[in-house]
Write a protein that holds these residues in place. Structure first.
Motif, PDB file in Angstrom:
ATOM      1  N   GLY A  32      -1.475   5.527 -10.692  1.00 54.60           N
ATOM      2  CA  GLY A  32      -1.764   6.866 -10.213  1.00 54.60           C
ATOM      3  C   GLY A  32      -2.477   6.806  -8.876  1.00 54.60           C
ATOM      4  N   GLY A  33      -2.367   7.889  -8.096  1.00 51.86           N
ATOM      5  CA  GLY A  33      -3.021   7.903  -6.788  1.00 51.86           C
ATOM      6  C   GLY A  33      -2.632   9.092  -5.939  1.00 51.86           C
ATOM      7  N   GLY A  34      -2.186  10.193  -6.564  1.00 48.75           N
ATOM      8  CA  GLY A  34      -1.854  11.392  -5.803  1.00 48.75           C
ATOM      9  C   GLY A  34      -0.800  11.146  -4.752  1.00 48.75           C
ATOM     10  N   ALA A  35      -1.063  11.625  -3.529  1.00 48.73           N
ATOM     11  CA  ALA A  35      -0.082  11.546  -2.449  1.00 48.73           C
ATOM     12  C   ALA A  35       0.226  10.107  -2.034  1.00 48.73           C
ATOM     13  CB  ALA A  35      -0.571  12.344  -1.241  1.00 48.73           C
ATOM     14  N   LYS A  36      -0.617   9.161  -2.434  1.00 49.73           N
ATOM     15  CA  LYS A  36      -0.331   7.760  -2.139  1.00 49.73           C
ATOM     16  C   LYS A  36       0.916   7.276  -2.875  1.00 49.73           C
ATOM     17  CE  LYS A  36      -4.440   6.205  -3.317  1.00 49.73           C
ATOM     18  NZ  LYS A  36      -5.535   5.242  -3.540  1.00 49.73           N
ATOM     19  N   GLY A  37       1.381   8.067  -3.832  1.00 49.62           N
ATOM     20  CA  GLY A  37       2.563   7.699  -4.608  1.00 49.62           C
ATOM     21  C   GLY A  37       3.831   7.560  -3.786  1.00 49.62           C
ATOM     22  N   ILE A 296      -4.610   2.482   2.259  1.00 50.07           N
ATOM     23  CA  ILE A 296      -3.917   3.772   2.266  1.00 50.07           C
ATOM     24  C   ILE A 296      -4.769   4.857   1.605  1.00 50.07           C
ATOM     25  CG2 ILE A 296      -1.649   2.677   2.303  1.00 50.07           C
ATOM     26  CD1 ILE A 296      -1.327   3.318  -0.649  1.00 50.07           C
ATOM     27  N   GLY A 297      -6.059   4.529   1.358  1.00 49.56           N
ATOM     28  CA  GLY A 297      -6.928   5.499   0.717  1.00 49.56           C
ATOM     29  C   GLY A 297      -7.753   6.326   1.673  1.00 49.56           C
ATOM     30  N   GLY A 298      -7.931   5.843   2.901  1.00 53.34           N
ATOM     31  CA  GLY A 298      -8.758   6.565   3.854  1.00 53.34           C
ATOM     32  C   GLY A 298     -10.181   6.029   3.878  1.00 53.34           C
ATOM     33  N   ALA A 299     -10.972   6.544   4.803  1.00 58.70           N
ATOM     34  CA  ALA A 299     -12.331   6.024   5.040  1.00 58.70           C
ATOM     35  C   ALA A 299     -13.217   6.118   3.801  1.00 58.70           C
ATOM     36  CB  ALA A 299     -12.969   6.779   6.212  1.00 58.70           C
ATOM     37  N   GLY A 301     -11.928   6.531   0.638  1.00 57.38           N
ATOM     38  CA  GLY A 301     -11.207   6.057  -0.539  1.00 57.38           C
ATOM     39  C   GLY A 301     -10.404   7.109  -1.276  1.00 57.38           C
ATOM     40  N   TRP A 302     -10.661   8.394  -1.014  1.00 58.28           N
ATOM     41  CA  TRP A 302      -9.956   9.437  -1.766  1.00 58.28           C
ATOM     42  C   TRP A 302      -9.106  10.351  -0.886  1.00 58.28           C
ATOM     43  CZ3 TRP A 302     -11.240  14.153   0.131  1.00 58.28           C
ATOM     44  CH2 TRP A 302     -12.489  14.286   0.755  1.00 58.28           C
TER      45      TRP A 302
END
Length: 335
Positions: A32-37, A296-299, A301-302
């Motif tokens: 799982g990971g939202g838009a990171k999918g 790919i999580g951003g500064a 992490g979310w």
């Protein structure tokens, strides 16, 4: 040896040859990971390019991984369409809920001003505002975490429901891989729940995928059979964000499982990784781990969870393909 014996021996050798040529089934686990999918779409495309997609016999996923699992198993082309054309719509805000929260904050501020004017002490007004805000936030948290009551999110969940209805077929192909979706049963004794989507009618599949994807505070919780469910990746409440277990338990014939993470190496949760490695080793299953080669999580992490920009999605798809290609080659599964 007579003619009859030669024929029987020839048929036996031919059958042995056919069995030897049968490719071994693969398992696929999607985090799982939202838009990171969108990264997982790239991985699947590389599996298709390498001729490995038909060998995938089971796909287990949590949250966005569950959605991708269902799409890859039944209508893989729709996965790219969903991510590259409609994902921004899926993350649209629930304007009613946002407006309600803003209004409550404004009301708290108005009461704080009234207290300050009545007492002539500004600090009392600020204290009143902070206290009321903390009490409301604590109530929201308890309702979200410990209560089994339904909970409305800040994202318009009807958009996701509509996208799933448009993307998924009502009748799944008979030969589709087995698809497992994980969610968390909400309440004081939260537990993980895994459904086999192939065995469910269409409307329940949609509900189960929405339940698996119900990010706390983000999407609405989902009621199924009188129980309330939230995102299956909520590990502090008993969830499993990288659900390898259904593949190991239900498919003893699978001896190689591909596990796709949505955190780069420095941000991987080591306990989660080691747990899956230990389970696989105990089952005699080889893991091929596909890990993003960049953050790919951003500064914080979310941010990547909610970054539904099409340009970002396109980048993640290509990154997923490149990383999968390297991992498959290293594992000897592709040239």
């Amino acid at each position: 040896m007579g003619t009859r014996e030669l024929v029987v021996a020839g048929l036996a050798l031919a059958c042995c040859g056919c069995a030897a040529a049968e490719p071994a089934p693969l398992g696929l686990v999607l985090s799982g990971g939202g838009a990171k999918g969108a990264y997982e779409v790239g991985v699947w495309r590389e599996l298709q390019a390498a001729g490995l997609a038909p060998r995938v016999a089971a796909v287990s996923g949590t949250s966005v991984g569950a959605i991708n699992a269902a799409l890859f198993a039944t209508r893989p082309d729709a996965a790219g369409t969903l991510w590259l054309e409609h994902m921004e719509d899926v993350f649209a805000l629930n304007t009613n809920r946002v407006g309600e929260t803003i209004q409550k904050t404004v009301d708290d501020a108005a009461r704080a001003v009234a207290v300050a004017e009545e007492t002539g002490e500004e600090w009392r007004g600020w204290a009143s505002f902070v206290l009321s805000t903390l009490v409301r936030a604590a109530g929201d948290y308890v309702e979200t975490v410990a209560s089994d009551a339904p909970r409305e999110g800040y994202i318009d969940s009807s958009r996701l429901a509509a996208a799933l209805e448009a993307a998924l077929p009502r009748d799944w192909p008979q030969g589709a891989p087995r698809v497992y979706a994980t969610a968390v049963e909400k309440g004081a004794g939260s537990v993980s729940k895994t459904w086999t989507l192939n065995d469910e009618p269409h409307d329940r599949r949609i509900l189960m995928l929405r339940a698996s994807t119900a990010i706390p505070f983000g999407f609405d919780t989902v009621r199924i059979d009188g129980k309330t469910y939230v995102d299956g990746g909520w590990e502090s409440r008993g969830g499993d964000n990288v659900p390898l277990e259904p593949v190991l338990e239900k498919h003893p014939d699978i001896k190689t499982a591909l596990v796709v993470y949505l955190d780069d190496e420095p941000h991987l949760v080591r306990s989660r990784v080691e747990k899956n490695r230990a389970m696989a080793a105990a089952a005699g299953v080889r893991l091929v781990e596909i890990v993003p080669s960049e953050d790919i999580g951003g500064a914080f992490g979310w941010e990547g969870v909610f970054d539904a920009d099409p340009a970002t999605a396109r980048h993640l798809v290509e990154l997923g393909r490149a990383d999968a290609r390297k991992a498959l080659r290293a594992a000897g599964l592709a040239e």
